[in-house]
Each structure stands twice: as C-alpha cells, then as structure tokens.
Design a protein around this motif. Structure first.
Motif, mmCIF file in Angstrom:
data_model
loop_
_atom_site.group_PDB
_atom_site.id
_atom_site.type_symbol
_atom_site.label_atom_id
_atom_site.label_comp_id
_atom_site.label_asym_id
_atom_site.label_seq_id
_atom_site.Cartn_x
_atom_site.Cartn_y
_atom_site.Cartn_z
ATOM 1 N N ILE A 54 -19.866 60.590 39.985
ATOM 2 C CA ILE A 54 -18.961 59.497 40.345
ATOM 3 C C ILE A 54 -17.606 60.067 40.731
ATOM 4 C CG2 ILE A 54 -17.738 57.464 39.470
ATOM 5 C CD1 ILE A 54 -20.188 56.897 37.707
ATOM 6 N N ALA A 55 -17.124 61.006 39.931
ATOM 7 C CA ALA A 55 -15.824 61.606 40.208
ATOM 8 C C ALA A 55 -15.831 62.322 41.552
ATOM 9 C CB ALA A 55 -15.456 62.577 39.092
ATOM 10 N N SER A 56 -16.931 63.048 41.832
ATOM 11 C CA SER A 56 -16.962 63.802 43.085
ATOM 12 C C SER A 56 -17.084 62.852 44.269
ATOM 13 C CB SER A 56 -18.075 64.846 43.064
ATOM 14 O OG SER A 56 -19.181 64.459 43.829
ATOM 15 N N ALA A 57 -17.744 61.717 44.091
ATOM 16 C CA ALA A 57 -17.815 60.721 45.160
ATOM 17 C C ALA A 57 -16.438 60.131 45.410
ATOM 18 C CB ALA A 57 -18.799 59.619 44.797
ATOM 19 N N GLN A 58 -15.734 59.825 44.326
ATOM 20 C CA GLN A 58 -14.401 59.223 44.459
ATOM 21 C C GLN A 58 -13.427 60.185 45.136
ATOM 22 O OE1 GLN A 58 -13.109 55.947 43.152
ATOM 23 N NE2 GLN A 58 -15.269 55.693 43.658
ATOM 24 N N ALA A 59 -13.634 61.466 44.878
ATOM 25 C CA ALA A 59 -12.712 62.469 45.423
ATOM 26 C C ALA A 59 -13.193 63.010 46.763
ATOM 27 C CB ALA A 59 -12.574 63.614 44.425
ATOM 28 N N PHE A 60 -14.223 62.356 47.339
ATOM 29 C CA PHE A 60 -14.826 62.881 48.561
ATOM 30 C C PHE A 60 -13.793 63.034 49.672
ATOM 31 C CE2 PHE A 60 -17.234 62.813 52.483
ATOM 32 C CZ PHE A 60 -18.247 63.693 52.183
ATOM 33 N N GLU A 61 -13.805 64.215 50.283
ATOM 34 C CA GLU A 61 -12.828 64.461 51.331
ATOM 35 C C GLU A 61 -13.499 64.666 52.669
ATOM 36 O OE1 GLU A 61 -9.878 67.449 50.718
ATOM 37 O OE2 GLU A 61 -9.608 66.817 48.615
ATOM 38 N N PHE A 62 -12.867 64.182 53.698
ATOM 39 C CA PHE A 62 -13.376 64.369 55.046
ATOM 40 C C PHE A 62 -13.502 65.865 55.317
ATOM 41 C CE2 PHE A 62 -13.039 65.209 59.499
ATOM 42 C CZ PHE A 62 -13.800 64.214 60.085
ATOM 43 N N GLY A 63 -14.621 66.248 55.909
ATOM 44 C CA GLY A 63 -14.764 67.655 56.274
ATOM 45 C C GLY A 63 -15.966 68.307 55.625
ATOM 46 N N GLY A 64 -16.264 67.905 54.395
ATOM 47 C CA GLY A 64 -17.381 68.536 53.703
ATOM 48 C C GLY A 64 -18.702 67.887 54.077
ATOM 49 N N ASP A 65 -19.779 68.608 53.778
ATOM 50 C CA ASP A 65 -21.092 68.017 53.973
ATOM 51 C C ASP A 65 -21.355 67.111 52.765
ATOM 52 O OD1 ASP A 65 -23.526 67.453 55.073
ATOM 53 O OD2 ASP A 65 -24.175 69.539 55.239
ATOM 54 N N LEU A 66 -22.285 66.196 52.922
ATOM 55 C CA LEU A 66 -22.618 65.349 51.783
ATOM 56 C C LEU A 66 -23.389 66.170 50.764
ATOM 57 C CD1 LEU A 66 -23.862 62.109 53.579
ATOM 58 C CD2 LEU A 66 -21.636 62.528 52.566
ATOM 59 N N GLY A 67 -22.974 66.105 49.508
ATOM 60 C CA GLY A 67 -23.698 66.805 48.455
ATOM 61 C C GLY A 67 -24.940 66.028 48.077
ATOM 62 N N GLY A 68 -25.806 66.677 47.298
ATOM 63 C CA GLY A 68 -27.029 66.011 46.839
ATOM 64 C C GLY A 68 -26.717 64.705 46.135
ATOM 65 N N SER A 69 -25.679 64.729 45.296
ATOM 66 C CA SER A 69 -25.372 63.526 44.524
ATOM 67 C C SER A 69 -24.799 62.433 45.431
ATOM 68 C CB SER A 69 -24.400 63.849 43.394
ATOM 69 O OG SER A 69 -23.140 64.225 43.897
ATOM 70 N N ASP A 70 -24.039 62.822 46.459
ATOM 71 C CA ASP A 70 -23.491 61.826 47.393
ATOM 72 C C ASP A 70 -24.620 61.142 48.159
ATOM 73 O OD1 ASP A 70 -20.879 62.631 46.689
ATOM 74 O OD2 ASP A 70 -21.017 64.285 48.110
ATOM 75 N N GLU A 71 -25.580 61.956 48.584
ATOM 76 C CA GLU A 71 -26.742 61.396 49.273
ATOM 77 C C GLU A 71 -27.468 60.405 48.387
ATOM 78 O OE1 GLU A 71 -29.517 64.321 50.409
ATOM 79 O OE2 GLU A 71 -28.258 65.155 51.993
ATOM 80 N N THR A 72 -27.651 60.807 47.137
ATOM 81 C CA THR A 72 -28.356 59.947 46.196
ATOM 82 C C THR A 72 -27.630 58.611 46.046
ATOM 83 O OG1 THR A 72 -29.062 61.911 45.027
ATOM 84 C CG2 THR A 72 -29.319 59.842 43.866
ATOM 85 N N ILE A 73 -26.328 58.688 45.946
ATOM 86 C CA ILE A 73 -25.539 57.463 45.765
ATOM 87 C C ILE A 73 -25.728 56.522 46.948
ATOM 88 C CG2 ILE A 73 -23.164 56.567 45.730
ATOM 89 C CD1 ILE A 73 -22.474 59.097 44.013
ATOM 90 N N ILE A 74 -25.625 57.069 48.161
ATOM 91 C CA ILE A 74 -25.798 56.221 49.349
ATOM 92 C C ILE A 74 -27.215 55.662 49.396
ATOM 93 C CG2 ILE A 74 -25.868 56.204 51.876
ATOM 94 C CD1 ILE A 74 -23.046 56.350 50.725
ATOM 95 N N SER A 75 -28.201 56.530 49.176
ATOM 96 C CA SER A 75 -29.571 56.082 49.385
ATOM 97 C C SER A 75 -30.045 55.136 48.276
ATOM 98 C CB SER A 75 -30.516 57.271 49.538
ATOM 99 O OG SER A 75 -30.806 57.857 48.307
ATOM 100 N N LYS A 76 -29.323 55.092 47.164
ATOM 101 C CA LYS A 76 -29.662 54.128 46.106
ATOM 102 C C LYS A 76 -29.127 52.736 46.414
ATOM 103 C CE LYS A 76 -30.094 56.641 41.748
ATOM 104 N NZ LYS A 76 -29.311 57.071 40.589
ATOM 105 N N GLN A 77 -28.121 52.683 47.276
ATOM 106 C CA GLN A 77 -27.473 51.392 47.527
ATOM 107 C C GLN A 77 -28.263 50.502 48.479
ATOM 108 O OE1 GLN A 77 -23.188 51.507 48.373
ATOM 109 N NE2 GLN A 77 -23.107 53.500 47.402
#
Length: 502
Positions: free
Chosen positions: A360-383
């Motif tokens: 959750i913290a890493s999603a909240q701190a997500f910055e433009f420029g990086g690739d989506l991490g495994g956990s970010d992908e999971t968060i999007i695909s769960k929604q």
RNA sequence: UCCGGCGUAGCUCAAUGGUAGAGCGCUUGGCUGUUAACCAGGAUGUUACAGGUUCGAGCCCUGUCGCCGGAGCCA
C-alpha cells in the motif's frame, strides 16, 4: 493390442453400453474384498471402475495382487451403474497384466511441493496435472487456430542467438563452437523482419530468462506465442490481443468445464472475460495507485482479508477438534488433508497480509518513471473483473524498440495486459519504432551498440512501415485461467532457478 | 543478489535439553458393491551434513548444503 480386440477409450465407454470391450491403462486405485475387487483404471482419457468378481477366478487373483500404477488390459461388458464414478463400469471377464509396478511413491494423500516436484515425471499421472495439461493443450491450440484463421503465417525464430534481445544480464550463455551465443529470450526482432515479408506472422516456442527470481510468476524456461503485424499501430495490437484472449478463454470454457471444476476454478469469473477489456494509461494507473480512493479500497480489502484469515483459523480449530472425534481412518485422512491445505492457505494469507502495508505504501508513493512492480500490478488487476490494458509507459522503463509517443515524448506506445483477480501481467506488447534515426538514438540511450543490430536496423532501411505485436506468456495465462497459485504447475517439466531435475 | 522460513520413517507431521512417535503408504490375514473402503496383526530411522556447548542434543550455538516464500527484474 490389435484393432479387432475391441479396444476403447474410457471417455467413450457410454457409447459401448452392453458391449464386450477391452481397455488398456494403469491401475489408479483399488479396493478389494473377499469376493469382489474394484479396480479404478486410468487410460489418459478418463478413469473407469472395473468390477472383478471371484467367479472370474483368474482375473480376480490377478486383480487382487496388482499394486498401484501397474499396467494392464482388462476385458469385460460395459454396464450402466450409478455406483460407478462416470456412471458406467466394466464387469470384468479377464485381466492381462502388462507390468507389475514397483511400490509407487505418490499416494492419494498429502504431499509437499518439493517431493512432488522431485517426482514430477510420476506426478504427471495424477488428476490435477492431467487436468492442467489438457487445458494447456487447448490454450496453445486455440492461440494457434486464432492466428491461423486470421491469415497469419507461423515463422519459427531461432533459439540460439548471437546477441541480446533486451538485457544481457538475463541471458543464458552457451558455447557455440569457438564463440559465445545465448538462448533466445524472445523471437520478436526476427519476427519484425519476417512481418515485412509475410505481413502477419507469429512464432511459438520456448524462451529462456536467467532471472534470479524465485516467485510464483517465474520460470527460467517458458513458452511464448508472439504475433507481429505490418501496418499495425498500437490500437490494432490491443484489439488483436483482446480478441485472442477472448477466443482462448471461450475455447477453454467450451471444452474443459470438468477439468476447471476439478481444479476448483471459479468458472463464473472466467465467463466475465468478454470484450471490451479495461483500458488505462500508465498515467491513469499512477494516479489510481496514489489516490485516496485506492488507499481506502486497499485498507478495506486488508480488513476483509484479516477477517478471512480469522475465519480460516477458526475453521482450522474446528477441524482439529473434529479429527480427534472421527474414528474411520478414511474420514480422518480427509480431514487431515483439509487441515494441511488450510494451514498452507493460512500461511500464504499471513505472509500476504504481512507484505500488504508495504504494498500500500509503495502504491501511494508511486512515482512517474518506474515500471509497475508486481504488487502494483496486483493492486490494479484486483480492482477489475476483466483484464486490464495498461498503455503508454515512460520510455526509460521500457525496451528500445518501442515506438516513441507523438503526443508526449516521455512515453512509448506499448501495452501490458493484466489478468484480473490479482494475476497480473500475461501479455506485453507495443507498436515498434519504425524510424531508423529515432531507433538508433533509443538504442544508444539504453547503452546498446547499434552495430550489433545491423540486420535489425535494415528492417527500417528498406520499406519501413508502422508495425507492432505482443507476446503472451503461455504459463502465466494458464495460471490465471486454471486459477492456480504458481506457474510451475502449468508446464510439464518446470525449470526454475532452483530446479532442473527431473 | 538480498530478506524470511523449513529440513525427523517411503509420505504428511508430532516429540520442556532426558527411552524417537502417530496417521497414511507397504506387508500378512478377514470381508461379495467399494467410492481416498472397513476390521485385526507386522516391518520400517546416519533426526540434511560438519563441527561445538552439555553428564546428556532432533531440540541450544557456528558453518555448509538443499528446498520453500518474498523483494528486485520480468511473460
């Protein structure tokens, strides 16, 4: 084993009701009494109960003595009987032993993953692997039919390659006479040149990545199907991927209800996989990840999962009490296996919940420029309950061949397809950069030497056209479609960082 | 590469630093409709490996190896 012996496949038994038939296969299970023996025989097409009565003296003697997984031929009359799984059984008149098996290590009880993986060559005979491998077959066939029916030509790309596809760090080196070569990570660069010859092409084959990753999403050897289309732009590539995934899911649903049910797959969730899929840009995903709404959603989800964990723990306590009360060993076994599975699920969920705040913290701190991490992908695909296309990533996060966006030069015209239910990326694709100068600049940006790619650059010198394509990871797609936890079960003999045997 | 967990019978797992156990599987016998059958008996161990602490180590300490999970990276 000639044709006139009347051999039939177990799956076709119903059509032979009342007839004298033979089947050949392996002894999957057995229960025998003083005067009757029940043999469960599997032949690869299904499992059938064969009843041997003591009046058939020779057959009964052989049947009583045979250990699990022995190979045999049985002959008898097919008859309908509700007590038999599948509704039909064979009243056996004769048993011919082909081979008496040694003590078989895999039982129908609980086994750990290490043991099963070390016996993968035997584990394949069990119901779960066969169900998955049948679905794998259909998935691959569906992908190929899909492209074949749309005028694509199959182009086989090399597995031994001289240079890097993308990142040299993740290549397996091999000796190539007096030179060094590598195992291919992708057929894409070759396909790009082939699509200027044949218009629409695809390749299907194994790919190799020496990534030192030990997660449920990674194999070092995996299979990929990659289409490449001349005169195609990003929207065409997306439409193609969308149609393909819909077709594949449709085919699996049409042919494998039983297998999916056996695997415990939520079939309704698969039925929702229909056009149009969700489309978001990388920018929208970044915004979504950082939003208060997503944070709120994630925190609520975490609460729900904590409740789920508590429910599992309660269930475990209940079963542990029950197991003491039950006397029959078969029932006891069943409960003990449930306990075993429950403990695994609890461990998984606990580990997951433990990681959740960081996600959750890493999603909240997500910055433009990086690739989506495994956990970010999971968060999007769960929604969402449909696959999600994420497009227009920042150029620095992506490969050199992806076409630069006209509107925003910081972005490239690419797409990833995230499978729903938290499964994440199954497809990566893009429109390719067709302009020679831009491509060379991009290569230099990535620290690559354009001279190593002379042949590839030629594609941009002689009749360059807009083109694009994608790669579907067969095992990841299967993991999602079968509803599994780990990719290793979707390939007959998985190669992971820590395992190359058997 | 980094972080965490585990390693006891063929398998799944127990065992306050004090006699190494259970269930399954295997095996012997019984039972004519079993559904991961049931009932009665039997055999099964270099506690991953190498050191150390201790009167005594499966348990504590150090190292090695193997596997599992996660991070980074990716399909």
């Amino acid at each position: 084993m000639n044709a006139d012996a009347g051999f039939v496949q177990i799956k076709d038994l119903a059509a032979h009701d009342g007839r004298d038939v033979s089947i050949h296969g392996w002894l999957f299970g057995k229960r025998s009494g003083g005067g009757v023996a029940f043999l469960q025989i599997r032949d690869g097409s299904g499992i059938c109960q064969c009843v041997v009565e003591s009046s058939a003296e020779d057959a009964f003697k052989k049947a009583s003595e045979l250990p699990h997984e022995s190979s045999l031929i049985v002959r008898g009359i097919v008859r309908k009987d509700e007590r038999a799984i599948g509704g039909y059984e064979i009243a056996v008149s004769s048993v011919e032993i082909i081979h008496i098996a040694a003590e078989y290590p895999i039982t129908r009880k609980a086994h750990g993953i290490d043991f099963l993986m070390s016996h993968r060559h035997l584990w394949l005979r069990s119901r779960r692997p066969t169900a998955i491998l049948r679905i794998r077959h259909t998935l691959i066939k569906a992908c190929r039919d899909f492209f074949d029916n749309r005028g694509f030509t199959l182009v086989d790309t090399p597995i031994l390659v001289a240079g890097a596809g993308e990142d040299a760090q993740t290549l397996f080196p091999v000796e190539y006479f007096d030179r060094k070569a590598f195992l291919a990570q992708t057929g894409q660069l070759y396909l790009e040149s082939a699509c200027l010859a044949l218009g629409k092409v695809y390749c299907f084959g194994p790919t190799f990545r020496a990534e030192k990753s030990k997660t449920r999403r990674h194999l070092t050897e995996f299979w990929m199907i990659e289409p490449e289309v001349a005169f195609a732009e990003l929207d065409d590539v997306i439409a193609l991927a969308e149609d393909m995934v819909c077709y594949v899911v449709e085919q699996v649903l049409a042919r494998h209800q039983d297998d999916l049910t056996f695997l415990g797959r939520d079939i309704e969730a698969l039925r929702k996989v229909k056009k149009p899929f969700i489309r978001m840009t990388y920018g929208e995903v970044a915004e979504n990840l950082r939003s208060a709404k997503t944070k709120d959603w994630l925190e609520k989800e975490m609460m729900r999962d904590k409740e789920k964990l508590q429910a599992l723990i309660d269930e475990l306590g209940r079963l542990e009490k029950q197991v003491d009360a039950v006397k029959k060993t078969a029932q006891k076994d069943k409960i003990q296996i449930q306990i075993h599975e429950l403990k695994e699920n609890i461990e998984d969920l606990e580990a997951d919940l433990h990681n959740r705040p960081a996600h959750i913290a890493s999603a909240q701190a997500f910055e433009f420029g990086g690739d989506l991490g495994g956990s970010d992908e999971t968060i999007i695909s769960k929604q969402f309950d449909k696959p999600v296309f994420v497009t227009d990533y920042p150029r620095e996060a992506k490969a050199f061949y992806m076409k630069e966006s006209v509107q925003d030069k910081r972005l490239v015209r690419n797409m990833d397809l995230l499978a729903p239910e938290g499964y994440g990326e199954i497809i990566g694709g893009s429109q390719r950069e067709e302009n020679l100068d831009v491509l060379v600049t991009r290569m230099k940006e990535k620290g690559l030497n354009p001279e190593d790619y002379d042949w590839y650059l030629d594609v941009r010198k002689y009749g360059s056209v807009p083109h694009g394509g994608f790669g579907l990871g067969i095992e990841r797609a299967l993991t999602w479609i079968c509803g599994l936890k780990h990719v290793r079960e979707t390939i007959p003999f998985p190669r992971t960082m820590g395992r190359i045997y058997p």
